[in-house]
Structure formats: structure tokens, C-alpha cells
Motif scaffolding. Structure first.
Motif, mmCIF file in Angstrom:
data_model
loop_
_atom_site.group_PDB
_atom_site.id
_atom_site.type_symbol
_atom_site.label_atom_id
_atom_site.label_comp_id
_atom_site.label_asym_id
_atom_site.label_seq_id
_atom_site.Cartn_x
_atom_site.Cartn_y
_atom_site.Cartn_z
ATOM 1 N N HIS A 159 -9.790 4.844 2.492
ATOM 2 C CA HIS A 159 -9.528 4.721 3.857
ATOM 3 C C HIS A 159 -10.119 5.970 4.756
ATOM 4 O O HIS A 159 -10.191 5.812 5.696
ATOM 5 N N ARG A 165 -6.964 5.000 -2.967
ATOM 6 C CA ARG A 165 -6.847 4.362 -1.486
ATOM 7 C C ARG A 165 -6.969 5.286 -0.444
ATOM 8 O O ARG A 165 -7.723 5.070 0.569
ATOM 9 N N ARG A 184 0.846 -1.210 -0.067
ATOM 10 C CA ARG A 184 -0.082 0.149 0.053
ATOM 11 C C ARG A 184 0.839 1.348 0.115
ATOM 12 O O ARG A 184 0.257 2.384 -0.118
ATOM 13 N N ASP A 209 -3.782 5.176 -7.917
ATOM 14 C CA ASP A 209 -4.019 4.176 -6.993
ATOM 15 C C ASP A 209 -4.011 4.894 -5.354
ATOM 16 O O ASP A 209 -4.851 4.749 -4.692
ATOM 17 N N ASP A 251 -9.951 -2.072 -0.824
ATOM 18 C CA ASP A 251 -9.354 -0.653 -1.557
ATOM 19 C C ASP A 251 -8.631 -1.070 -2.617
ATOM 20 O O ASP A 251 -7.784 -0.457 -2.988
#
Lengths: 197, 304
Positions: free
Chosen positions: A54, A50, A9, A46, B19
Motif C-alpha cells: 500500500h 500489505r 485486511r 501478511d 495485495d
């Protein structure tokens, strides 16, 4: 396995693309060449998505906000001067403003909280024994996060989900690293209280 | 990272987010963004273009830019600008505090000035209702007019006359042919009586403080000038025969009177005549003193 996913991530992956990513050359090319801008967009999509997920805990909403973020980026791209790493922080700043604006709508926020509570209660009643631990924790985290200040939400998200350093967070928020550190401590304390309750 | 942060990170690790980016959304958004870029007039020009423009601007110097690079010119220009600014500031401040000048009302009036024949013509004109002779006209201020009554030997011949103070503010009269008073030899009273072609009349009574100072003969005229003074004020008495061949004309009298009183404050003229002589009394004394003197001359002449 989860740890490995979390490592992936890290949005600093863009730094590994090439040296050109940091020297501003790609930014300069993107000003005149739509294809270069498309590449720049692909490298950062991306991370922005993300971050929005979140913060918002909803894919559909996160995609909408991501679209708004990049449209805003195109509008103001002429005024941006800097390297690609700074461009990434600039995207986070735009995304933070977009998410905060989205959450500022009290009706939406209340609806999200209400949905989270219903989700917890219904699932607990229906299949308490079989309830996935991950879903339960996610619902608890979502409920606790959305009750924090937007600034605290931003700091926690950037620190623990996007794995940014304190100096990078301070660039995004326009504050000193010391301030970010103290605010991170307060945010964690409040979040812990919310989760325990 | 401290212990609390580590604990929270452990907690986060237990949560699995959905995600994963949807590439279909990414691609669709990319197409939208490229469409937006296509609608725009164009992306930012190349940075090289900015650099070229900067280089051109640095190398290009206008005429004034080259001129003002000279330190002397720059200093002079700065000082001139400073002076101009101070002058402009001073003028604006003075203009701001300048009070408007009140307009002076025009209080002058045109009057008919009968001097040629004095009392006789006026009295004759009024008595016979004839067309009056062409008067000499002059503009005087109303503040200069002191008196409107003309003296006569008998009350029935008393007619309005003109007595005015000093030179008219609206009129400049400095005739080149104005008669000059002889500054040479002054005459004694006995010499004046002998040289005059007429019977000299003196005022038998003078206002306290006044005395006869000088007697002169006006050059080229059968006129005598008697100057009385009290040390400060002066009164001039002019006498001339009515039938004199070289007597003062009306124009001479007027111009001379104005000439003598030029620059004086409070000057006045009294003019009258009897059967033989024409009298003109000019002075900067009080009007009452002049009138006393004139009445004294008339009374003394009758007694003689």
C-alpha cells in the motif's frame, strides 16, 4: 464484496489468535526457539507485506522491502521488550523506516511517478472507454500519495488500508494521538487536492 | 471518523489492490530467516535465566558491600573521602601556583687564611720567596670579604691580608676550647697597666662618640680586652705580647673572632703587630672607623 475484503485486511486479526499472543509469552519463546519465531513471523508477514504494497504500489518492491524488514527484525529482536501487539507496532515502525528509505531515493521515486503518468496517459489513449475504473483510481491514488510527505503517507496507509486506530498509529510513529489526528486531517486535505488536480 | 475521512474511505473502497501475499515468497523468506538464525550464535537466552541472574545479584553481597551497609562505616568513609578530596585539591592548587625557587649560585671561595704569624710570616714569605707555611683554610662567601690589604708599620711591608665580615656562611666554628672573657671583675686603666706583663698601648684618638667602656683580662692568657663603645656599636681591642708564654694563638684568635661576631651583621677584624705586641681589633663599627682606630694606635705607639 469489497467491503468484506477490506475487513479481512485488518491486521488486528493477530489479536484473535490466542491470549498468548498478547501476554508476551510468544515473544519470550521466540527468543529461544526458532520454530516459535517462525510462527511469530507467519502471523505478521501478511500485515507487513500489505503495508509495504500500500505504500509502494508494487508487489516486487514490496516483497523486497518486506524481506529487509524481517532481517532487520532479527538483528534487533534481542532489544525488543514487549507484548505481541507491541511487536506488531514495532514491525510497522521498522517497515515505515524501510519504505521511507526506499522512497528517499529520488531516482526511484521519479521513476515511479513517471511510470504512473505514462500508465494513465497510455491507457487513456488506447482504451479510454474500456478502462477499468479501479485501475484508473489506483493510478491516481498512487500518483497523489507519492507526492505527499512520507509521514502523511504512513498515516494514511495505516489508517485507511491497515485500519489501525489513532492510538495504535501514535504508538508506531511515537507521537500523541492528538498530533496524529491533526496530521491525518492535513494529509487528507492535501491528498484530496492532489487527486482533484 | 468525520465526513472527509468517510469520503476518502469510500474512495479507497473503490480501489482494489493486488495485495494478496505470495506464500511462496513468505516461505522462502522464512527459510532465509531461519538460516540467518542458524548462523547466529543463538537466540536470546531464556528470560528465566535473566531472572535467576538478577536474583543472584540481589542476594549476593560482597565483603565491601556488607561493610558499607553499616551507616557508621558509611559515614566515616564518606568523611574520609571528603577530607582526602579537599587535601588533594588543595595540594594540586598550591602546587599549581607554587613558584619555582631560584637557584642560589655558589659564590663561595676557598681562601688561605694566614693568621698564625700575621703580617710577619706573609711578608717574609713574599720577600724571601720561600715556601709558604701551611695555611689554615676556610670557605667564606665573597660577600663577606671586605678588604684585602694588610697594615704594616712601613709601606714596604704592606701586604695583602684578610678582612672578612662576620661568620662564614659555609662554616660552623664553635670550638669547645675557645677562650672565655672574664665576666667577673673589670679592671681600671691603672689596674690594667699594673697587671699586664707588657706595655699597654691605647689609641690616642678615638672616633667621635666612642669611649673606653671596660677593660678585662682574658683568663689564662697574657691578653687584655679593651672594649670601646659609642652606645650602639662596640669595638674590641685585644693586645698581647709577642713573647708572652700564654698569648693567644692564631687558632684562638680566629675562633674567638668568629665566635664574637656570630650573629652580628657587618663585623670585621683588623690584625697587625709591632715589635712587642700583637693587636686584634674586632668590631661591628664601620670599616673606616676601625681603620682610623688602628692607625691611631700605630701612630701613638711610634710617638711613645
Amino acid at each position: 464484496m469489497i467491503v468484506g475484503t477490506l475487513k479481512l485486511r485488518r491486521t488486528v486479526g493477530v489479536d484473535n489468535d490466542s491470549k498468548a499472543a498478547n501476554d508476551g509469552q510468544s515473544i519470550a519463546e521466540a527468543r529461544t526457539d526458532p520454530a516459535a519465531f517462525a510462527q511469530l513471523y507467519r502471523r505478521h508477514y501478511d500485515a507487513v507485506f500489505r503495508y509495504c504494497v500500500h505504500r509502494l504500489f508494487e508487489r516486487q518492491t514490496a516483497e523486497d522491502v518486506t524481506s529487509a524488514v524481517f532481517l532487520k527484525t532479527i538483528e534487533n529482536f534481542g532489544r525488543f521488550k514487549g507484548t505481541e501487539r507491541q511487536f506488531r507496532n514495532w514491525l510497522y515502525k521498522i517497515a515505515t523506516n524501510a519504505v521511507n528509505e526506499h522512497l528517499r531515493k529520488a531516482a526511484r521515486k521519479d521513476a515511479m511517478l513517471k511510470g504512473a503518468r505514462e500508465q494513465i496517459s497510455s491507457r487513456a489513449a488506447d482504451c479510454e472507454d474500456t478502462m477499468n475504473e479501479n485501475v484508473k483510481n489506483l493510478a491516481v491514488l498512487k500518483q497523489a500519495m507519492l507526492t505527499l510527505k512520507p509521514r502523511y503517507q504512513t498515516i494514511i496507509t495505516l489508517r485507511f488500508f491497515e485500519n489501525l486506530k489513532l492510538t495504535e498509529i501514535s504508538e508506531v510513529l511515537g507521537s500523541s494521538p492528538g498530533t496524529v489526528r491533526s496530521q491525518l486531517a492535513r494529509a487528507l486535505a492535501r491528498l484530496r487536492n492532489k487527486i482533484r488536480n | 471518523m468525520n465526513d472527509k475521512e468517510k469520503q476518502f474511505e469510500e474512495f479507497v473502497r473503490t480501489i482494489k489492490f493486488d495485495d494478496t501475499p505470495d506464500h511462496s515468497h513468505r516461505d522462502k523468506l522464512e527459510q532465509d530467516l531461519l538460516a540467518v538464525l542458524g548462523k547466529q550464535e543463538g537466540l536470546e537466552p531464556s528470560p528465566l535465566m535473566y531472572e535467576k541472574l538478577k536474583t543472584r545479584m540481589k542476594t549476593y553481597k560482597s565483603f565491601w558491600g556488607k561493610t558499607f551497609t553499616n551507616p557508621l562505616v558509611r559515614k566515616v568513609a564518606f568523611q574520609l573521602t571528603e577530607v582526602a578530596a579537599i587535601v588533594a585539591l588543595t595540594l594540586s592548587i598550591s602546587h599549581w601556583f607554587l613558584k619555582p625557587v631560584p637557584e642560589i649560585p655558589d659564590d663561595s671561595a676557598t681562601i688561605n687564611f694566614y693568621l698564625k704569624e700575621h703580617q710577619g710570616v706573609i711578608a717574609q714569605t713574599v720577600a724571601l720567596n720561600l715556601s709558604p707555611p701551611q695555611p689554615a683554610r676556610m670557605r667564606v662567601s665573597r660577600h663577606d670579604i671586605l678588604y684585602y690589604e694588610f697594615f704594616g708599620e712601613r709601606p714596604e711591608f704592606t701586604r695583602p691580608g684578610i678582612i672578612f665580615r662576620g661568620p662564614s656562611s659555609q662554616r660552623k666554628v664553635i670550638p669547645p676550647e675557645a677562650p672565655a672573657i672574664s665576666n667577673g671583675q673589670t679592671l681600671t686603666l691603672s689596674q690594667a697597666r699594673k697587671t699586664a706583663n707588657f706595655h699597654l698601648v691605647l689609641p690616642p684618638r678615638l672616633h667621635p662618640g666612642y669611649m673606653l667602656d671596660k677593660i678585662r683580662r682574658i683568663e689564662g692568657r697574657d691578653s687584655l680586652h679593651l672594649l670601646y663603645t659609642d652606645g650602639i656599636n662596640t669595638v674590641s681591642l685585644f693586645e698581647q705580647p709577642l713573647d708572652g708564654e700564654h698569648g693567644l694563638g692564631a687558632q684562638d684568635f680566629r675562633e674567638y673572632a668568629v665566635y664574637r661576631n656570630k650573629g652580628q651583621v657587618g663585623g670585621a677584624i683588623l690584625a697587625w703587630r709591632d715589635d712587642a705586641l700583637s693587636y686584634v681589633l674586632i668590631g661591628n663599627a664601620e670599616m673606616s672607623q676601625l681603620m682610623d682606630m688602628a692607625q691611631s694606635i700605630s701612630a701613638g705607639n711610634e710617638r711613645e
